[in-house]
Design an enzyme around this catalytic site. Sequence first.
Site, PDB file in Angstrom:
ATOM      1  N   ASP A   1      -1.852  10.691  -2.282  1.00 13.53           N
ATOM      2  CA  ASP A   1      -2.248   9.647  -3.236  1.00 13.53           C
ATOM      3  C   ASP A   1      -2.535  10.217  -4.610  1.00 13.53           C
ATOM      4  OD1 ASP A   1      -2.671   8.140  -0.639  1.00 13.53           O
ATOM      5  OD2 ASP A   1      -2.982   6.627  -2.189  1.00 13.53           O
TER       6      ASP A   1
ATOM      7  N   GLN B   1      -2.144   2.622  10.013  1.00 15.49           N
ATOM      8  CA  GLN B   1      -0.842   2.726   9.325  1.00 15.49           C
ATOM      9  C   GLN B   1       0.196   3.442  10.185  1.00 15.49           C
ATOM     10  OE1 GLN B   1      -3.783   3.291   7.851  1.00 15.49           O
ATOM     11  NE2 GLN B   1      -3.754   2.794   5.687  1.00 15.49           N
TER      12      GLN B   1
ATOM     13  N   ASN C   1      -5.244  12.363   0.305  1.00 15.87           N
ATOM     14  CA  ASN C   1      -4.348  11.548   1.131  1.00 15.87           C
ATOM     15  C   ASN C   1      -5.204  10.821   2.170  1.00 15.87           C
ATOM     16  OD1 ASN C   1      -1.618  10.675   1.795  1.00 15.87           O
ATOM     17  ND2 ASN C   1      -1.878  11.825   3.704  1.00 15.87           N
ATOM     18  N   LYS C   2      -4.575   9.987   2.951  1.00 16.14           N
ATOM     19  CA  LYS C   2      -5.287   9.168   3.939  1.00 16.14           C
ATOM     20  C   LYS C   2      -6.298   9.989   4.728  1.00 16.14           C
ATOM     21  CE  LYS C   2      -5.120   5.709   4.428  1.00 16.14           C
ATOM     22  NZ  LYS C   2      -6.130   4.820   3.782  1.00 16.14           N
TER      23      LYS C   2
ATOM     24  N   ARG D   1       0.875  -1.180   0.000  1.00 11.06           N
ATOM     25  CA  ARG D   1       0.000   0.000   0.000  1.00 11.06           C
ATOM     26  C   ARG D   1       0.909   1.226   0.000  1.00 11.06           C
ATOM     27  NH1 ARG D   1       2.371   1.988   3.799  1.00 11.06           N
ATOM     28  NH2 ARG D   1       0.841   3.634   3.769  1.00 11.06           N
ATOM     29  N   GLY D   2       0.267   2.404  -0.144  1.00 20.51           N
ATOM     30  CA  GLY D   2       1.054   3.624  -0.320  1.00 20.51           C
ATOM     31  C   GLY D   2       1.197   3.865  -1.817  1.00 20.51           C
ATOM     32  N   ALA D   3       0.878   5.095  -2.244  1.00 18.35           N
ATOM     33  CA  ALA D   3       0.745   5.350  -3.683  1.00 18.35           C
ATOM     34  C   ALA D   3       1.974   4.948  -4.525  1.00 18.35           C
ATOM     35  CB  ALA D   3       0.380   6.814  -3.902  1.00 18.35           C
TER      36      ALA D   3
ATOM     37  N   ARG E   1      -7.186  -0.403  -6.839  1.00 17.88           N
ATOM     38  CA  ARG E   1      -7.519   0.665  -5.870  1.00 17.88           C
ATOM     39  C   ARG E   1      -7.694   1.957  -6.669  1.00 17.88           C
ATOM     40  NH1 ARG E   1      -4.278   1.162  -0.430  1.00 17.88           N
ATOM     41  NH2 ARG E   1      -6.214   2.162   0.242  1.00 17.88           N
TER      42      ARG E   1
HETATM   43  O1  MRU Z   1      -4.512   3.230   2.225  1.00 20.41           O
HETATM   44  P1  MRU Z   1      -3.023   3.440   2.104  1.00 20.41           P
HETATM   45  O2  MRU Z   1      -2.254   2.908   3.270  1.00 20.41           O
HETATM   46  O3  MRU Z   1      -2.502   2.958   0.777  1.00 20.41           O
HETATM   47  O4  MRU Z   1      -2.860   5.028   2.125  1.00 20.41           O
HETATM   48  C1  MRU Z   1      -1.570   5.555   2.003  1.00 20.41           C
HETATM   49  C2  MRU Z   1      -1.517   7.034   2.141  1.00 20.41           C
HETATM   50  O5  MRU Z   1      -2.503   7.703   2.306  1.00 20.41           O
HETATM   51  C3  MRU Z   1      -0.158   7.653   1.989  1.00 20.41           C
HETATM   52  O6  MRU Z   1      -0.058   8.829   2.742  1.00 20.41           O
HETATM   53  C4  MRU Z   1       0.084   8.000   0.500  1.00 20.41           C
HETATM   54  O7  MRU Z   1      -0.174   6.908  -0.316  1.00 20.41           O
HETATM   55  C5  MRU Z   1       1.466   8.473   0.273  1.00 20.41           C
HETATM   56  S1  MRU Z   1       2.656   7.183   0.423  1.00 20.41           S
HETATM   57  C6  MRU Z   1       4.186   7.838   0.108  1.00 20.41           C
END
Ligand code: MRU
Length: 332
Positions: A220, A179, A230-231, A46-48, A80
Amino acid sequence: MSFRTLWFEDGALHLLDQRGLPARADIVVARSAAEVARAIRDMVVRGAPAIGCAAAYGLALSLQSGEEFAAARALLLAARPTAVNLRWALERISRVEPRSFAALKAEADRVLEEDLAACKAIGRFGAPLVPDGKGILTHCNAGGLATAGYGTALGVVRAALAQGKQCAVFADETRPWLQGARLTAWELLQDGIPVTLLPDVAAASLLGSGRIGCVIVGADRIARNGDTANKVGTYPLALAAQASGVPFFVAAPVSTLDLRAPSGSAIPIEERSAEEVTHLRGERVAAEGVSVFNPAFDITPARYITAIVTERGVARAPYEVSLPALAEGKPR
Ligand code: MRU
């Protein structure tokens, strides 16, 4: 860094399974686009930026596993919806000629290497923005676990600390998937960086206390006008930072810019299962029969963002001007 998030070995993509951290560090091995898509959907990875890297290998793998290319691409794209790095990586891999496994895998390797280099550059550009002697507050995990390594927001943290800045790091726990509690805390402690964990709902009080010099988060998807997905929980953090006069920084590679989206309202927001909210470790904690609203992301309007740190430089308002300039490769 003391761990690897994803790597290609013996004809397969290897992923550190982030669902089990910090208790277990299992490895998931994916040999097809379908297996990579499932790993993205189930949040093994996970994470963009990390999602983009995994998708790049996933599309390459489709040529080895005998999956139909267009179908494999569509499956990966649907895994996603919010992280635009997924679409960016698939478009980049689809342009590769000849369409052979070796050529596509080599391009996926470059996506991974470039992401690591981008994170280091984000750290270099971001570190001077961090006030010395005050705390840094971050949300979710925008670290090595969310990228090819080093991280975006945590890349800035790492670079600021490496420069000798005296900054205590604070991490929101990041309900409901935790997270911050599970990943950011683990990742920083693995590298010997002390971190203080707080419930998301304590962030406004912490910001109001005067102990925090800046907030740094990842992204994201960033629209052309600077609105940032973002999250979930990032937007209230930006509001609280603004109310307390604390600078609010977004750190992200150029691959997270979506110049096709004019503003945040064009960004699709993933909604995840009700169980993430009603249950804790498989056990129901919410009243039976309650309805749930569980968006995985929120949009922070650009007016609350002090600056956006990329590997090509730091963008400031008006973002309609500064972001396209960075995307075209004009350093600022
Ligand atoms: O749902 P996730 O854990 O994939 O969400 C991740 C985030 O919101 C991060 O802040 C974002 O992807 C940036 S990662 C460098």
